[in-house]
Write an enzyme that holds these catalytic residues in place. Sequence first.
Site, short mmCIF file in Angstrom:
data_model
loop_
_atom_site.label_atom_id
_atom_site.label_comp_id
_atom_site.label_asym_id
_atom_site.label_seq_id
_atom_site.Cartn_x
_atom_site.Cartn_y
_atom_site.Cartn_z
N CYS A 1 -11.92 1.32 16.79
CA CYS A 1 -10.75 0.46 16.61
C CYS A 1 -9.82 0.38 17.81
CB CYS A 1 -9.97 0.85 15.35
SG CYS A 1 -9.34 2.52 15.32
N MET A 2 -9.74 1.40 18.66
CA MET A 2 -8.77 1.27 19.74
C MET A 2 -9.21 1.85 21.08
SD MET A 2 -7.33 4.67 19.18
CE MET A 2 -8.48 5.03 20.29
N GLY B 1 -4.61 1.26 13.91
CA GLY B 1 -4.86 1.04 12.49
C GLY B 1 -4.85 2.29 11.64
N GLN B 2 -4.89 3.46 12.26
CA GLN B 2 -4.98 4.70 11.49
C GLN B 2 -3.75 5.57 11.76
OE1 GLN B 2 -9.17 6.29 10.96
NE2 GLN B 2 -9.36 5.41 12.98
N MET C 1 -6.93 -5.04 16.57
CA MET C 1 -8.39 -5.15 16.59
C MET C 1 -8.91 -6.44 17.19
SD MET C 1 -8.82 -2.30 15.43
CE MET C 1 -7.59 -1.24 14.74
N LYS D 1 0.85 -1.20 0.00
CA LYS D 1 0.00 0.00 0.00
C LYS D 1 0.88 1.25 0.00
CE LYS D 1 -2.37 -1.24 3.70
NZ LYS D 1 -2.01 -2.65 3.91
#
Lengths: 84, 789
Positions: B166-167, B378-379, B341, B82
């Site tokens: 997510c967190m 995740g971000q 996650m 990515k």
Amino acid sequence: MGARVVTTALVVTLARETAPEAVAALVRESRVTLGSAAHGRLPLVIETHDEEEAEELVRAIGEVAGVAHVDVVRIDFFTDEETW
Amino acid sequence: VRRRELIRASALAAATFAAERLARAAKPSLPMAAEPGVAWSKAPCRFCGTGCHVQVGVSEGKVVAVAGDPQAEVNRGLLCVKGYHVGLALYGSDRLTKPLLREGDRFVPISWEKAIAIIADRAAQDPKGFAIYGSGQWTIPEGYAASKLMRAGLGSNHIDANARLCMASAVTGFLATYGVDEPAGCYDDLDACDVLILWGNNPAEMHPVLFSRVLDRRARGQEVLIVDIATRATRSSEFAQRRLQLSPNGDLALANGIAHLLLERGSYDAAFVERHCAFRADSDPPTLEGRPISFDEYRKSLAPYTPERVQEWSGVPADEIRFLADLFGSRDRRIVSLWCMGVNQHTQGTAMNTLIHGLHLLSGHFGRPGDAPTSLTGQPSACGTVREVGTLCHALPGGRVVAKESHRYDAEDRWNVKRGTIPAKPGHHTVEMWRRFSTPASQGGDIHTIWVQATNPAQTLPNSTALFDPSRKLEGKFLIVSDVYPTATTRAADLVLPSAMWVEKNGVVGNSERRTQQWFKMVAPPGDARDDCWQLIAVARALYDRNVGMRDRQGRFIFAVERDGEEIPIHDWKRYYDVNVDQRLFDEYRAFTPFKHKDLAPYREYVAARGLRWPVVQQKDGSWRETKFRFASFDDPYAKGSIDFYHSPTHDGRAQIWFRPHGEAPERPDADYPFWLCTGRVLEHWHSGTMTMRVPPLWRAMPRAYVEMHALDARRLGVRDGDEVWLESRRGAVQLPAWIDGRGCPPAGSVFVPFFDERRLINRVTLDAVDPFSKQPDYKKCAVRIRRA
């Protein structure tokens, strides 16, 4: 308008026992320019007409006997012959 | 020499540079090769929370090349699939370029002035029903501006962010254990550990550059034992020497089983526990602080968790539980636990987070390089923007919370707004915010307008048929979305704002290892797309002009920026880049950060660096020093003694080891819905796929979502590989092609579906049950059935 070329820089991790065979196989691929291997890492550049061809070639390099792993470290997009 | 040859030579130099870095695991001395006509600048990657730095090549106003940054400690010249395509994410053919207003079934282009006025009017008519739903993809200045707009400007806490999904359980886990959020260790631990335990984590696909750091150590002949504990086999499993098949919801039992053996065998670290730890259990009613318990009570609580009993609960064979206890009981091997996650998206996510921390504390695997419990995000700025700036509905900048009067007063003083501006009651958390938006006002649906920035809730909210869809049919509900591409959410919106992305604007973000990273704008956004931060400030100014909040104690605009004594009207887009607004906002926010010892350096320090890990403390010589290992006095300037949990919840320098019982999942497979469903991500796509599905090499590699099934289940249902099936829960249904024994291998009785594909919305099916402390939903476990389409 000239043909588009995508230039991709890779680092190939060579398997210790079969590194010479891997290098010999890569030398035969005309789209590949090899750098100097050191400590089992071989820098190289591939030049293809588009990203799809680059992906296929990266996959093929990964399958060459003696290649343990391939890392892509750089991609130049949007370059075409005319601007060269 | 032709230009093509120069590009080839430059690319080969970059590869040589990276090869050198990989081979020696150290920075080489070679400079980056120059390339005519291409200007190279640094930026963190736009996608995940790893925080890889890329070198971005710009020519004639366009990003033309991307390279891994060999100067960056995080990725050492490498990128994942990515990352090395991140430049192409700017150039999808359908970028949003004009503000669009819904008129019936179609959108009509409108001016920015009209768009800003519409938002301001919605907020002005009923400020308490106006909410902002932001993102871990917000930059730090964007999140800070949004928080200031809502709390200081509008006097509302109705701001939350998608990182709730997510967190949030990682946050509550850290708070309950150490009294302060975010990991003690960092990625350097991956270079020093002997054992890497993956708790429901698949870094080979989700954080591939970090995982390759470990695999690279193996390639250099070092021994690293990887233990994969998961409910399905993944690409990470392929590299693990030990693979433990876990039953869904079996993780708490497993962690308790390990702790039970450590106590029974006496192999826990008694000296570490005696000096640095205390014990806690759930209170009644449950609170994040819980209640203190003695060591004996702790031991007694764990008594039922014998290996044989835990095997029944968790599915992990008793011998493997003993093996894990052997690992934790051995002090001469260093252990890193990684999770993301799989642990957080769990109705017992907070509990499981505390149990992993507890295992490291109980066994003394803490406070040395290579010994660390480390949660990943995740971000790109879930940590920097959501957790540190505080864009969750209960939070204020720098670790403060709205519920504490002293914290509110402090924030009000720093923002120079009147006492009592910030409400003491937290706003609605994500699930509740959207539930209220999807409920008629007459039935308690007190949110009438939501402004979404940099996220895609129509695709990512759980149980979206209940939480999102009804709002689109209700009178008086108005949805505003700022984004870069058309998404499932923009298509359902009333007003769409085109945003600048990544290197089309200035930015600062914070990654999973407390590293704050800065970049400058490099290219112009397309059409009329504009920075999210400008959008927020422009709306704030429109409210100021309407006499609705946005004033400090002297009546000045709260975002007023002066230069040489003259106010620069940054709410005017033409003047926005007259000053570096990011720098102004960052340095203002920075003053909040020492409170919880999350000290940031001035903005200018990040310009030269490839990020710095907080606390960043100024030295006697004036330089700024980052901190790799928190709470350990050999590195953390705030730690006294060997280990010092200086934000201890018990105010005595101790971390908390929790007992948390194994419990039931909120929904289990039964005769009607016989399969477990787990959802998640794939290597090629990032989150809801809005960017990566527009990068041809990525969508070609993974063009559509699928349901992964075990061959036995497929045979029993008469499903062949590639057949379309309906996957149904009690909440909704989605049609998907079956992939039998594909990339991941879910065991019989369970299936996996990735969520990146907007054409196949798996979150119509998922469950909106949340963790009681973090309010984070469980995307990993619900009951479904499958039938051929």
